[in-house]
Design an enzyme around this catalytic site. Structure first.
Site, mmCIF file in Angstrom:
data_model
loop_
_atom_site.group_PDB
_atom_site.id
_atom_site.type_symbol
_atom_site.label_atom_id
_atom_site.label_comp_id
_atom_site.label_asym_id
_atom_site.label_seq_id
_atom_site.Cartn_x
_atom_site.Cartn_y
_atom_site.Cartn_z
ATOM 1 N N THR A 341 -12.485 23.947 2.766
ATOM 2 C CA THR A 341 -11.812 24.176 1.497
ATOM 3 C C THR A 341 -10.490 24.868 1.760
ATOM 4 O O THR A 341 -10.311 25.513 2.788
ATOM 5 C CB THR A 341 -12.698 25.058 0.585
ATOM 6 O OG1 THR A 341 -13.976 24.451 0.443
ATOM 7 C CG2 THR A 341 -12.087 25.268 -0.784
ATOM 8 N N GLY A 423 -16.909 28.244 1.250
ATOM 9 C CA GLY A 423 -18.245 27.913 0.787
ATOM 10 C C GLY A 423 -18.838 29.011 -0.084
ATOM 11 O O GLY A 423 -18.182 29.541 -0.979
#
Length: 524
Positions: A341, A423
């Site tokens: 991410t 996460g």
């Protein structure tokens, strides 16, 4: 734990300016965003440019074939908006194509029961419907000032120039080399001779670059034809054909039918201030639950809790909120996994803000590259529980539950936009930073350098080894505690980025341990 590691301190000064600021996980992407702000662009214009640029600079983290969410603050309206563009399962997906193997749990981010051939983790069968480009597109269409093509083309130039492989890029690619080698197109793009990870240059006189020519062509097409090119144009047709040829269920109709949404955020008061977060299928509701528990816990301690008491209250709040999330929402991601991410936060000269998180889910997503488009593809199907009859069970057309947590906070004349990658570690990091900035009144540099804990659903708290001994002892009285150093790799904590505006002065910061992250101010 060595004496050397205990003594080591990493500092990354915050950026302060009356002009706009971009804080991102890659300095070059932040520079591109700052150039947009200097040219008179809105924070949303800069976010558009940064989103595409960072997909070319750290493609294992995010890109056009991923999903995400953003929080937007419009200064003229004095109100927030949430933009949702998470991934979805293809409509033609059949859950029966993901039979359980009976061989324990999966080996990636989520401890689901293992699927035969790890079909939900890697390969074209793991690819979900992406949403990043449509999400940026609807936000730019509503708030952008600058032409779309001018904002996307810098990313195309970066892709054509190619990824510079330094020590960090080499390490990341090496960590996934075995899986990348299983897809011929991923192997050709990232590995030498399709087998070996590239070795970063050891001196400044040499440089290794991985060219992304096909990606550059795709970005040029999106720049020329607009955001829907990714969903109902030739790029969409080529992408769907590539996934189908590799055995996945994604089809052109899935891409053409995708629509991102602009929504009312979840807004709530806390510590005499106010937070605005994404309302559904993200960590936003769990963030709100955390602060409800935290405020009650700290109130019970009295007006001046110690740092140990404060962190213990935060740990209790996070633990309780995560327990509720796991029961009701079905997110059982492994707390040890970092995710793939990126997050960036932007404030412009007028006080407009964007906190944007985008992801491929795992590092390198599905480890599959679409040869026609040059895009690394997500593995969003892994977000679903392959076992049926559970809160987050895999079903065709279903939206994915994400851990992204972009936040807008405000108190008095102070407003900030923060978020993180990592996460399940995202929520604890963002909650602690938000508490420091809103309730404790810290400046952004102090908040970002403050030692953190990670409480993300497991039985053990991970504590920054920089915390004082008495604080660690206080935590250990109520929790199992393991200390860890804040390093760029492996990941013990999330990687945040944030901006703040107080009066007419802006500031920005990124994770101090991140080798690439930085906050960059516009020159005008």
């Amino acid at each position: 734990m060595s004496n050397f590691s205990k003594a080591r301190t990493v500092r990354k000064p915050a950026t302060i300016s009356k002009h706009g600021i971009v804080a991102a996980q890659h300095r070059r992407a932040a520079e591109i965003g700052a150039e947009v702000l200097a040219a008179g662009g809105d924070a949303l214009d800069a976010a558009t440019a940064v989103s595409f640029a960072i997909g070319a600079l750290e493609p294992w983290m995010s890109g056009p074939a991923g999903g995400g969410a953003m929080m937007v603050w419009r200064a003229g309206e004095a109100r927030p908006y949430a933009v949702s563009y998470g991934m979805r399962a293809p409509r033609g997906l059949d859950p029966r194509d993901f039979p359980l193997s009976g061989e324990g749990v999966a080996g990636d981010l989520f401890p689901w029961k293992r699927v035969v051939g790890d079909r939900n983790l890697e390969g074209a069968t793991a690819v979900a419907v992406p949403g990043v480009v449509d999400g940026i597109g609807i936000a730019h269409g509503r708030w952008g000032r600058m032409p779309w093509g001018d904002l996307v083309r810098p990313a195309a130039a970066l892709a054509r120039e190619g990824l510079s492989v330094d020590w960090y890029a080499g390490l990341i690619i090496a960590s996934a080399a075995r899986a990348l080698a299983r897809d011929p197109d991923a192997a050709a793009l990232f590995l030498e001779d399709g087998i070996f990870p590239p070795v970063g240059a050891w001196t400044a006189l040499t440089e290794i670059r991985l060219p992304f020519a096909r990606m550059a062509d795709t970005l040029e097409a999106i720049a020329a034809n607009g955001p829907r090119e990714m969903h109902d144009g030739d790029v969409a047709r080529a992408l769907a054909a590539d996934v189908a040829a590799k055995g996945g269920s994604l089809r052109y109709e899935d891409l053409a039918g995708y629509r991102a949404t602009i929504e009312e955020p979840l807004s709530f008061g806390a510590f005499e201030g106010r937070f605005h977060v994404t309302p559904t299928l993200t960590a936003g509701p769990t963030f709100a639950d955390t602060f409800s528990r935290l405020e009650a816990g700290l109130e019970a301690l009295g007006p001046e809790p110690s740092e140990g008491e404060r962190l213990a209250a935060m740990a209790t709040a996070l633990s309780g909120a995560y327990a509720d999330r796991l029961t009701r929402m079905g997110d059982h991601e492994s707390p040890a996994a970092p995710g793939s991410t990126t997050h960036f936060s932007i404030v412009d000269r007028d006080g407009n803000m964007v906190a944007m998180t985008q992801t491929l889910l795992s590092a390198f997503g599905s480890k599959v590259v679409s040869p026609s488009t040059g895009l690394l593809l997500n593995n969003g199907i892994m977000w679903f529980d392959p076992e049926q009859g559970r809160p987050n069970s895999l079903q065709p057309g279903k939206r994915c539950l994400m851990n992204v947590c972009p936040v807008i906070g405000e108190i008095g004349d102070r407003r900030f936009a923060v978020g993180a990658s990592g996460g399940r570690k995202i929520l604890p990091a963002v909650a602690q930073l938000s508490h420091r900035l809103l309730a404790l009144g810290e400046d952004i540099e102090t908040a970002f350098h403050g030692p953190r804990i990670d409480v993300s659903g497991g039985t053990t708290i991970i504590a920054d080894e920089a915390l004082p001994g008495e604080v660690l002892q206080h935590l250990a009285a109520s929790f199992q505690v393991r200390t860890a150093e804040r390093l760029p790799f492996p990941y013990a904590f999330a990687c945040p980025a944030g901006v703040m505006r107080e009066g007419s002065v802006n500031s920005g910061a990124s994770e101090p341990s991140s080798p690439w992250g930085d906050a960059v101010a516009a020159t005008a």
